[in-house]
Design an enzyme around this catalytic site. Structure first.
Site, PDB file in Angstrom:
ATOM      1  N   GLU A  93       2.310   3.935  -4.555  1.00 44.06           N
ATOM      2  CA  GLU A  93       1.703   2.632  -4.809  1.00 44.06           C
ATOM      3  C   GLU A  93       2.660   1.756  -5.622  1.00 44.06           C
ATOM      4  O   GLU A  93       2.804   0.554  -5.358  1.00 44.06           O
ATOM      5  CB  GLU A  93       0.371   2.792  -5.558  1.00 44.06           C
ATOM      6  CG  GLU A  93      -0.687   3.575  -4.817  1.00 44.06           C
ATOM      7  CD  GLU A  93      -1.419   2.764  -3.745  1.00 44.06           C
ATOM      8  OE1 GLU A  93      -1.075   1.592  -3.536  1.00 44.06           O
ATOM      9  OE2 GLU A  93      -2.320   3.331  -3.097  1.00 44.06           O
ATOM     10  N   HIS A 102      -9.741  -0.390   2.108  1.00 49.41           N
ATOM     11  CA  HIS A 102     -10.642  -0.072   3.228  1.00 49.41           C
ATOM     12  C   HIS A 102     -11.807  -1.037   3.298  1.00 49.41           C
ATOM     13  O   HIS A 102     -12.928  -0.643   3.620  1.00 49.41           O
ATOM     14  CB  HIS A 102     -11.174   1.352   3.110  1.00 49.41           C
ATOM     15  CG  HIS A 102     -10.124   2.352   2.773  1.00 49.41           C
ATOM     16  ND1 HIS A 102      -9.209   2.804   3.696  1.00 49.41           N
ATOM     17  CD2 HIS A 102      -9.819   2.953   1.614  1.00 49.41           C
ATOM     18  CE1 HIS A 102      -8.406   3.667   3.099  1.00 49.41           C
ATOM     19  NE2 HIS A 102      -8.736   3.768   1.847  1.00 49.41           N
ATOM     20  N   ASP A 157      -4.287  -2.399  -3.770  1.00 53.26           N
ATOM     21  CA  ASP A 157      -5.625  -1.837  -4.002  1.00 53.26           C
ATOM     22  C   ASP A 157      -5.598  -0.796  -5.114  1.00 53.26           C
ATOM     23  O   ASP A 157      -6.597  -0.109  -5.330  1.00 53.26           O
ATOM     24  CB  ASP A 157      -6.206  -1.253  -2.710  1.00 53.26           C
ATOM     25  CG  ASP A 157      -5.369  -0.102  -2.164  1.00 53.26           C
ATOM     26  OD1 ASP A 157      -4.536   0.457  -2.899  1.00 53.26           O
ATOM     27  OD2 ASP A 157      -5.554   0.235  -0.983  1.00 53.26           O
ATOM     28  N   ASP A 161      -1.177  -0.590   5.045  1.00 51.51           N
ATOM     29  CA  ASP A 161      -1.537   0.829   5.127  1.00 51.51           C
ATOM     30  C   ASP A 161      -0.855   1.492   6.311  1.00 51.51           C
ATOM     31  O   ASP A 161      -0.332   2.606   6.189  1.00 51.51           O
ATOM     32  CB  ASP A 161      -3.059   0.947   5.246  1.00 51.51           C
ATOM     33  CG  ASP A 161      -3.509   2.386   5.431  1.00 51.51           C
ATOM     34  OD1 ASP A 161      -3.341   3.161   4.484  1.00 51.51           O
ATOM     35  OD2 ASP A 161      -3.993   2.734   6.524  1.00 51.51           O
ATOM     36  N   ASP A 173       0.838  -1.206   0.000  1.00 50.85           N
ATOM     37  CA  ASP A 173       0.000   0.000   0.000  1.00 50.85           C
ATOM     38  C   ASP A 173       0.866   1.246   0.000  1.00 50.85           C
ATOM     39  O   ASP A 173       2.012   1.216   0.449  1.00 50.85           O
ATOM     40  CB  ASP A 173      -0.944   0.020   1.202  1.00 50.85           C
ATOM     41  CG  ASP A 173      -2.104   1.001   0.992  1.00 50.85           C
ATOM     42  OD1 ASP A 173      -2.388   1.342  -0.171  1.00 50.85           O
ATOM     43  OD2 ASP A 173      -2.725   1.423   1.981  1.00 50.85           O
ATOM     44  N   GLY A 174       0.299   2.331  -0.501  1.00 50.74           N
ATOM     45  CA  GLY A 174       0.956   3.632  -0.509  1.00 50.74           C
ATOM     46  C   GLY A 174       0.107   4.661   0.204  1.00 50.74           C
ATOM     47  O   GLY A 174      -1.097   4.491   0.357  1.00 50.74           O
TER      48      GLY A 174
END
Lengths: 219, 219
Positions: free
Chosen positions: B116, B192, B137, B202, B79-80
Site C-alpha cells: 500500500e 471494494h 483505501d 486493484d 492500491d496494494g
RNA sequence: CGACACCUUAUGUU
DNA sequence: AACATAAGGTGTCG
C-alpha cells in the site's frame, strides 16, 4: 418403532441365521468368503467374512457379540441447498446402510450455511446409533467441531474472530452438544466429486428446496 | 489511436462547438449554468460553467487554451495486493485523466502494508504535476500523513506508541517528504465500494502480484 | 480496545 | 465470470 427399524432388525436376524447354518453345515473355509449368501449376510451386519467365521455358533440366538465391531461404521451423509442464497433452501441426509434411512426438510427463506447445519443437526436427531460418522462437504460445519471453533465462541460470548456475533447461533447451540457427544465423528468430503451418497443427499436437499420454493412463492 | 480515444477527442470538439455557439447566440449570463447542453459540455471538458463562459469565441477552432485549468483536480488512485500476507505482493496506480497514466510493480516476499505504501510512493515519484490528490483505501497510508503520525515517529527516533520500531521505516522515509510537499493531498476511500479507479488500481496490483508470485516460485 | 487493509478455505448460487 | 454465506488468520497504527 417404525417400519424401517423393524425391517432392519429382521434382516440382521436373518443374516445371523444364515451364518449359523453355514457354520453348522461345515462350509469349507476357502469357500466361505465367496458364497453369495454369506456376502449378503456380512453386508447387512456390517462385518467382514473373516469376522463372520469367528462368530459363535449360537450367534443366531444371542445376537452379534459386542466384541465383534462392525467393520463398516455407520455414516450419515448430509447436504444443503439454497436457491439464490439467501433464498428458499432445503437439507437432506441419508445413511450408508444396505437399506438407507433418509430425511429432508426445507425453509422458504434461508441461507446455504443454515441448510448445511440443519442437514447435520437433523441427521443426528434422527439417527441415534453410536458410533456414527457425520459426513458433510461443508468446512463450515465440519471445522466448527473438528477445529473446535465452538470452544472460542462459547468463551467469548458467541463472537467470531472479527468480534461480530456468530451467525446461525440458534442452530449451533442445538448442534454442538449432539456433535461433540461420545461416538460422534465429523468427516469432510469434497462436494461434486462423485461420492454416490453425497449426490443422494444433494438430491434430497434439492427436492426439499424446490418444495419450499413452491410453497413460499405460490404462483 | 484507438477507438475510445478518437471518441473522446470528438466529444471534446463537440463540447467546444456547443459552447462557442451558445456564446455567439447571446445566451444570458444567468441562464448559462443551468442550460443542460452547457452542463454536458462542461462535464466532457472537465471545466466549470464559469470557466466555459470565459473561453474565447474561437475556442472551437483553437482548442482548450492552456490558461484554463481543468477544475477536475488531478488524482492518482493507488492500491496494494499481497497473497497470503506475508507473501508475494504487488502495487498499482492510475490517474483520473482522459488518457490515464498507470504504473505497477511487485515483490516476491512482502506484506500488504508495504504494498500500500509502495503504491502511493511510486505514484508520487512518477506523476510530478502539482496539485495532486493521492487516493488510497488504506488508513495506514492516509492517516500517517493526515493525522501526522510521522511527526511523532520522527520526534521519538522512529518508535511507535508502543515504543517498538516503526515498521516499514525505509518506505516511510521516502514517502513522507513527497506526501507532505506542497500541492499533495491524501484522500481515503472505502475499498471494494465500486469506485472504478479503485478497481483499476486493484487490477494493476493484482496483476503485478501474480507476476511476482510466478517469478518468485518457479515450478 | 478500535480502525483500515490484505488474505486463506469451503459451500451455495446467478 | 460474478456474487453471497461464513469461518479462520496476518499486517499495522492510535
Amino acid at each position: 418403532m417404525n417400519e424401517p427399524d423393524d425391517l432392519r432388525a429382521t434382516a440382521e436376524q436373518l443374516a445371523l441365521d444364515t451364518i449359523s447354518m453355514a457354520k453348522a453345515g461345515g462350509m469349507p473355509d476357502d469357500y466361505w468368503p465367496r458364497d453369495p449368501r454369506i456376502a449378503r449376510a456380512c453386508l447387512v451386519l456390517g462385518i467382514t467374512p473373516e469376522e463372520a467365521r469367528e462368530l459363535p455358533a449360537d450367534a443366531y440366538l444371542t445376537g452379534l457379540p459386542r466384541a465383534v465391531t462392525p467393520s463398516v461404521p455407520l455414516e450419515v451423509w448430509t447436504d444443503g441447498a439454497c436457491s439464490g442464497n439467501p433464498g428458499p433452501g432445503g437439507w437432506g441426509w441419508i445413511t450408508n446402510e444396505a437399506e438407507p434411512r433418509k430425511g429432508s426438510g426445507g425453509d422458504p427463506a434461508t441461507t446455504n450455511q443454515r441448510m448445511e447445519i440443519a442437514a447435520a443437526l437433523n441427521a443426528l436427531k434422527s439417527v441415534t446409533e453410536r458410533p456414527i460418522v457425520v459426513v458433510s462437504d461443508s468446512t463450515y460445519v465440519v471445522n466448527c467441531i473438528t477445529k473446535k471453533w465452538y470452544v472460542g465462541w462459547q468463551r467469548n460470548g458467541w463472537k467470531n474472530s472479527k468480534k461480530e456475533p456468530v451467525a446461525n447461533r440458534d442452530l449451533w447451540e442445538e448442534f454442538v452438544p449432539l456433535a461433540t457427544a461420545a461416538g460422534v465423528t465429523l468427516r469432510w468430503v469434497k462436494g461434486h466429486a462423485g461420492h454416490p451418497l453425497n449426490e443422494a443427499a444433494d438430491q434430497l436437499a434439492v427436492a426439499a428446496r424446490d418444495a419450499a420454493k413452491a410453497q413460499g412463492a405460490p404462483v
